[in-house]
Design a protein around this motif. Structure first.
Motif, mmCIF file in Angstrom:
data_model
loop_
_atom_site.group_PDB
_atom_site.id
_atom_site.type_symbol
_atom_site.label_atom_id
_atom_site.label_comp_id
_atom_site.label_asym_id
_atom_site.label_seq_id
_atom_site.Cartn_x
_atom_site.Cartn_y
_atom_site.Cartn_z
ATOM 1 N N PRO A 71 84.431 64.972 21.517
ATOM 2 C CA PRO A 71 84.206 66.031 22.497
ATOM 3 C C PRO A 71 83.066 65.699 23.446
ATOM 4 C CG PRO A 71 83.311 66.683 20.370
ATOM 5 C CD PRO A 71 84.047 65.392 20.145
ATOM 6 N N ALA A 72 83.145 66.240 24.657
ATOM 7 C CA ALA A 72 82.118 66.027 25.665
ATOM 8 C C ALA A 72 80.766 66.522 25.145
ATOM 9 C CB ALA A 72 82.497 66.774 26.943
ATOM 10 N N PRO A 73 79.658 65.992 25.682
ATOM 11 C CA PRO A 73 78.337 66.376 25.164
ATOM 12 C C PRO A 73 78.082 67.878 25.109
ATOM 13 C CG PRO A 73 78.133 64.479 26.603
ATOM 14 C CD PRO A 73 79.559 64.931 26.699
ATOM 15 N N ALA A 74 78.453 68.613 26.158
ATOM 16 C CA ALA A 74 78.220 70.061 26.143
ATOM 17 C C ALA A 74 79.068 70.736 25.074
ATOM 18 C CB ALA A 74 78.525 70.656 27.517
ATOM 19 N N ALA A 101 80.143 69.294 22.298
ATOM 20 C CA ALA A 101 79.570 68.899 21.001
ATOM 21 C C ALA A 101 78.332 69.725 20.679
ATOM 22 C CB ALA A 101 79.234 67.414 21.015
ATOM 23 N N TYR A 102 77.526 70.013 21.688
ATOM 24 C CA TYR A 102 76.321 70.839 21.483
ATOM 25 C C TYR A 102 76.708 72.233 20.995
ATOM 26 C CZ TYR A 102 72.167 73.594 22.527
ATOM 27 O OH TYR A 102 71.089 74.448 22.430
ATOM 28 N N GLY A 120 86.041 76.308 26.935
ATOM 29 C CA GLY A 120 86.728 76.805 25.751
ATOM 30 C C GLY A 120 85.776 76.998 24.596
ATOM 31 N N ALA A 121 84.857 76.051 24.411
ATOM 32 C CA ALA A 121 83.878 76.157 23.330
ATOM 33 C C ALA A 121 82.921 77.323 23.565
ATOM 34 C CB ALA A 121 83.101 74.846 23.202
ATOM 35 N N ALA A 122 82.510 77.528 24.816
ATOM 36 C CA ALA A 122 81.604 78.638 25.128
ATOM 37 C C ALA A 122 82.274 79.985 24.887
ATOM 38 C CB ALA A 122 81.127 78.530 26.573
#
Length: 263
Positions: A180-183, A185-186, A209-211
């Motif tokens: 996953p992209a850094p943001a 993954a964070y 999507g993660a947010a």
């Protein structure tokens, strides 16, 4: 029925992105004209856009794909400016407090993630920027309106896990990076989202999507053997992404939802 709660079950077995969330909510019964109107309000402050809800069948599953075309798109703007645009869009669209708070929380989480992963960039140390800001504002406004139209209880969301994030690498303004992209993954790490790599070497779980996932703060339940409790009924919705997965996958790049009527 009017006294029943409407609960939400999210199944990101083949990805989750912001536009897929809005599309899945439309598929589950949210009025497409109202969701799209909110999305266009959010887009209008940064540039012109066209948005169309398209009914499709992929891998034998019916769902909605949102065909979004951005014109004059501002790719990166100051996060505080992006938040102001979102606040204005929420007000103009008539999005009520719990759903407005969800959207603003998602924006805050995304900003936090972008700052954390790019804080060594001295030019942006004190003013974090959001990449693809117009897309983000559109997606959050659409998700908030869709949740409101369906009357979802945002305090009792369930997510079937693990979330499939894909694999391989992606290329964007900061170069070629692992999925996953850094943001993303964070957010995964700091908000305790259970994930698994695969099932394809493509990005399935995006920062927006993660947010959205983190802002909903769901209870995570195992996907295998999940079923609704006795006496509860569910309305299914499917939101398709723009990615076309190989035919041998047996499934599409799709986010599945169940809207549950609970006494």
């Amino acid at each position: 029925m009017a006294n029943n709660r409407r609960l939400l079950v999210i199944d990101p077995a083949f990805g989750m992105a912001g536009d897929m969330m809005s599309a899945a909510l439309i598929s589950a019964g949210a009025r497409d004209d109202k969701v799209i109107a909110a999305m266009k309000l959010a887009a209008s402050s940064l540039g012109d856009t066209t948005i169309e809800a398209v009914g499709e069948t992929r891998s034998g599953v019916e769902g909605i794909y949102l065909n979004i075309r951005l014109l004059n798109n501002e790719h990166a703007i100051d996060a505080s400016v992006a938040a102001e645009h979102l606040v204005n869009a929420i007000g103009k669209a008539g999005i009520s407090k719990p759903y407005a708070e969800f959207a603003l929380t998602a924006m805050k989480i995304l900003t936090e993630a972008e700052y954390a992963v790019h804080h060594n960039d001295s030019a942006r140390l004190h003013t974090p920027h959001l990449h693809e800001a117009q897309d983000i504002i559109i997606d959050l406004a659409g998700a908030a309106m869709g949740l409101q139209l369906l009357g979802i209880d945002c305090e009792t969301v369930t997510c079937l896990s693990p979330v499939m994030v894909g694999g391989g690498t992606i290329r964007f303004s900061h170069g070629e990076l692992d999925v996953p992209a850094p943001a993303t993954a964070y957010i995964i790490r700091n908000y305790g989202i259970p994930i698994r790599k695969g099932p394809v070497e493509k990005e399935l779980f995006t920062p927006t999507g993660a947010a959205i996932m983190a802002a909903l703060n769901p209870r995570f339940a195992g996907r295998t053997g999940f079923s609704l409790p006795p006496g509860e009924s569910g309305i299914h919705g499917t939101g398709f992404g723009s990615m076309r997965l190989p035919s041998n996958m047996g499934s599409a790049n799709a986010l599945s939802l169940i809207v549950v009527e609970s006494p």
